[in-house]
Structures are given as C-alpha cells and as structure tokens.
Design an enzyme around this catalytic site. Structure first.
Site, PDB file in Angstrom:
ATOM      1  N   GLY A  74       0.834  -1.184   0.000  1.00  0.00           N
ATOM      2  CA  GLY A  74       0.000   0.000   0.000  1.00  0.00           C
ATOM      3  C   GLY A  74       0.868   1.233   0.000  1.00  0.00           C
ATOM      4  O   GLY A  74       2.065   1.181  -0.294  1.00  0.00           O
ATOM      5  N   ILE A  75       0.265   2.358   0.333  1.00  0.00           N
ATOM      6  CA  ILE A  75       1.020   3.592   0.441  1.00  0.00           C
ATOM      7  C   ILE A  75       0.874   4.119   1.852  1.00  0.00           C
ATOM      8  O   ILE A  75      -0.051   3.785   2.578  1.00  0.00           O
ATOM      9  CB  ILE A  75       0.556   4.648  -0.584  1.00  0.00           C
ATOM     10  CG1 ILE A  75      -0.948   4.923  -0.416  1.00  0.00           C
ATOM     11  CG2 ILE A  75       0.884   4.224  -1.991  1.00  0.00           C
ATOM     12  CD1 ILE A  75      -1.436   6.087  -1.241  1.00  0.00           C
ATOM     13  N   GLY A  76       1.803   4.961   2.260  1.00  0.00           N
ATOM     14  CA  GLY A  76       1.811   5.498   3.610  1.00  0.00           C
ATOM     15  C   GLY A  76       3.193   5.368   4.209  1.00  0.00           C
ATOM     16  O   GLY A  76       4.112   4.789   3.617  1.00  0.00           O
ATOM     17  N   ALA A  77       3.342   5.888   5.403  1.00  0.00           N
ATOM     18  CA  ALA A  77       4.654   5.945   6.037  1.00  0.00           C
ATOM     19  C   ALA A  77       5.240   4.562   6.292  1.00  0.00           C
ATOM     20  O   ALA A  77       6.422   4.317   6.038  1.00  0.00           O
ATOM     21  CB  ALA A  77       4.556   6.726   7.350  1.00  0.00           C
ATOM     22  N   ILE A  78       4.425   3.634   6.795  1.00  0.00           N
ATOM     23  CA  ILE A  78       4.965   2.319   7.146  1.00  0.00           C
ATOM     24  C   ILE A  78       5.294   1.488   5.908  1.00  0.00           C
ATOM     25  O   ILE A  78       6.412   0.949   5.809  1.00  0.00           O
ATOM     26  CB  ILE A  78       4.005   1.577   8.093  1.00  0.00           C
ATOM     27  CG1 ILE A  78       3.944   2.312   9.440  1.00  0.00           C
ATOM     28  CG2 ILE A  78       4.464   0.125   8.305  1.00  0.00           C
ATOM     29  CD1 ILE A  78       2.945   1.743  10.410  1.00  0.00           C
ATOM     30  N   GLU A 136      -1.160  -2.593  -6.833  1.00  0.00           N
ATOM     31  CA  GLU A 136      -1.913  -1.458  -7.351  1.00  0.00           C
ATOM     32  C   GLU A 136      -1.127  -0.170  -7.114  1.00  0.00           C
ATOM     33  O   GLU A 136      -0.971   0.650  -8.009  1.00  0.00           O
ATOM     34  CB  GLU A 136      -3.261  -1.383  -6.647  1.00  0.00           C
ATOM     35  CG  GLU A 136      -4.058  -0.162  -7.012  1.00  0.00           C
ATOM     36  CD  GLU A 136      -5.207   0.075  -6.060  1.00  0.00           C
ATOM     37  OE1 GLU A 136      -5.904   1.087  -6.246  1.00  0.00           O
ATOM     38  OE2 GLU A 136      -5.414  -0.726  -5.134  1.00  0.00           O
TER      39      GLU A 136
END
Length: 280
Positions: A219-223, A242
């Site tokens: 996914g996307i995000g900091a982690i 994706e």
C-alpha cells in the site's frame, strides 16, 4: 502516416475555455483522478459553471483541487465520488456531493456497461508518439475504459506525463478536443520529512517476515514506504501491486519488472516508469 495524424492533431487543438463549451447542462463528466487530475480543464469548467445546471462529475480519488465541490457550485456542478478523498468529504457530508461505493475491480464496468453513461471524459495524456498514440500515463487503469465509453473526449496533453507501456494508449483520432498544457503532475509524499523512528521500527519487524523470492503487494503510507528501505539485502523480490511509492525505485533492479494500475508517488517514480517496458 506521421503527416496524417499530425494534421488530425492540429485540427483538434484548442483552449480549455473553448473545449469546455462542449459541456451541456445535465451532462455526466468522467474526470481522471489521483495525481493525473487535469487541472486546467477543471478550472475552465468551474469558471463556466454558472452557465450550467446539474452537471455530474464522476471520479475516483482526486488530488490538489477543491473548487469544483465548493458550496457555490451547488446546482451547477455535483461530484459523484466513487472514492472519497479529503477534498470532497465535507461536500458529501453536507449533501452537496454524492458517494457511490463500488469495488475497485468493478469501477470501470459501471461505465463500460452503461450503468453510468458518460457524456464527456476529461483525460490527461502524454504527447503522441510517432504513430499518433498518446499514453494515459499514471492513471491508465481507472481512466481508459470510461474514456473509451464517452461520447466526447477532451484531453490535456502534457509533456510531463510519462508514457507507460502496455494497454495504455489512445490515438489522437479518438480525441475530440486537445488542450496542450505544461505543468508538473501532482505528487503525494508518503510523509512530511520522511518516516519517523516509530515507522522505521515497525517496518524493520515487518521486513524480517519477507523472505527472498517473495512477491509483494503493498500500500502507500509511512509504514509501507519504510518497509521497502529495509529490503535492500533481500534477493529476487517481485512486485505485483496497485500502488507503490518512491522507495520501490531503489529496489527495482531486483524486481524483474513491475505490474501497476496507477502511480501515486513522486517525480522519481514517474521518471522510473517513463517508456520502461518492464513497467506494464
């Protein structure tokens, strides 16, 4: 052949202000989204909104624009968000915009099957190649089918849009209006100033669970972005996803190619997929 398509191209070039005159009251517009939002066309539509009534704008996530869902647009333009982002959330809560929940895998079927017939598609494309084909670039997956289903296609042509290969092209002869633009695409940084110590600690634990030879969906995000920074010592990793962020580029030499639906990251990501036959 080049002469033929170039003449077609030139005959369709116009301004955004003239192009949006094709919009009529009651029309349904499909708006390409994410980092591919055609902001010049959208501004021209907002500027003309008082002349129009009940124009519906269907889209997934849109970044960087809010004017089309402003309170003064009520009765003129109405967003139908198939994915609610922060820019349209208030309008949906206040009843000035709609939300149509749909599985991502069924998104394009709404348009292909005529459940949401499209009068006009606003798209954002790369410049044409030597054969007259433009790429939908970073927003192919959710845009190509609705655009091909539309009665009228209005395209921004931007030299900053990368040419993503694969089934991502449309010929200039299919376009009704062409609006040349030149501005940087929107970017979505994963964090302000990079991942924090907590993000990095969590990411380090996650990275220990990923074996050599793994195929990753991310996914996307900091982690998720931080996890990638702990995988440099891994071997034979694959990515079928994706979404991904800039940090995947540092790993790409070991990926053997990327499968992607749309990109939502930064400039390094765009450069990495431009004309890359491994990114399809």
């Amino acid at each position: 052949m080049a002469y033929s398509w170039s003449k077609i191209y030139e005959s369709k070039v116009t301004t955004a202000e003239d192009a949006v005159k094709a919009i009529k009251s009651g029309d349904r517009i499909f708006l390409t989204g994410n980092c591919s939002v055609p902001k010049v066309l959208l501004k021209a539509l907002v500027d003309r909104a008082e002349e129009l009534e009940n124009v519906e704008i269907c889209h997934a996530l849109t970044l960087g624009v809010t004017e089309y869902v402003a309170p003064e647009m009520e009765g003129h333009l109405r967003a139908n968000a198939l994915f609610i982002g922060p820019n349209v959330r208030k309008a949906v809560w206040e009843g000035r915009a709609d939300f149509t929940p749909v599985l991502l895998s069924e998104f394009t079927l709404l348009f292909k099957k005529g459940i949401l017939p499209v009068d006009v598609a606003f798209v954002h494309l790369s410049p044409p190649d030597e054969h007259g084909f433009c790429s939908f670039g970073i927003e192919t997956g959710l845009t190509k089918t609705p655009a091909e289903s539309a009665r009228i296609i209005i395209a921004e042509i931007n030299p900053n849009m990368p040419r993503c290969l694969g089934d991502s092209f449309i010929h200039v002869s299919r376009l009704d209006y062409i609006v040349p633009v030149d501005y940087p695409l929107f970017e979505l940084p994963m964090t302000e100033g990079g991942p924090g110590e907590l993000h990095r600690k969590i990411a380090e634990y996650i990275a220990e669970l990923i074996p050599d030879g793994a195929t990753m969906q991310m996914g996307i995000g900091a982690i998720p972005d931080a996890v990638l920074q702990f995988l440099y010592h891994k071997k034979d990793l694959g990515i079928n996803t994706e979404l991904f962020s800039d940090s995947v580029i540092d790993l790409s030499s070991g990926c053997g190619g990327l499968s992607l639906g749309f990109l939502q990251a930064g400039y390094r990501c765009l450069l990495a997929v431009d004309q890359d036959p491994k990114s399809v």
